[in-house]
Motif scaffolding. Structure first.
Motif: not given
Length: 144
Positions: A121-140
């Motif tokens: 398992v790999v944990q992926v955290l996504t952030w916006d430009t202000t440093g807040s965690e946000v729901a975002a699509n990603f590639h790993l």
């Protein structure tokens, strides 16, 4: 009866070739070729495991990538990606990106180790430009 010199040379060549056939140099080299530095050739193959993940803020899903890979929504901006094999000794690279051809929002993705969830398992955290965690699509990618 006297054997002519040409016949003697032919017999000598045959004897030399018979000795080489008993212990051919090329057969010894072929045996060594299957173990490079004591490791089989397969040990030098790189595995690249991938996942393109959608995260809508309540669920996460793998839309394409390595077969058998799954994604689990943990919290806003926090997704566990489970690969079908141990990736604890791999290099992980994540980036925010849409699964289609649309432009991604300017968010950021960071990768955390398995966080005790298991070696696959790999944990992926996504952030916006202000440093807040946000729901975002990603590639790993996990490069092993």
């Amino acid at each position: 009866m006297t054997v002519p010199n040409a016949t003697r040379a032919s017999i000598a060549n045959s004897a030399t070739n018979a000795t080489n056939a008993t212990n051919p140099t090329n057969a010894t080299n072929a045996t060594n070729a299957s173990a490079l530095g004591g490791s089989p050739a397969s040990a030098f193959q790189t595995k690249i495991l991938t996942a393109v993940v959608t995260n809508n803020g309540t669920t996460a899903a793998v839309v394409r990538g390595t077969p058998g890979t799954t994604a689990t929504f943990e919290a806003l901006g926090d997704v566990f990606v489970q690969f079908p094999t141990n990736v604890s000794n791999c290099t992980w690279i994540a980036t925010v990106g849409n699964p289609g051809s649309t432009t991604a929002v300017p968010d950021f993705a960071s990768v955390r180790g398995n966080s005790g969830a298991g070696p696959d398992v790999v944990q992926v955290l996504t952030w916006d430009t202000t440093g807040s965690e946000v729901a975002a699509n990603f590639h790993l990618a996990a490069i092993c």
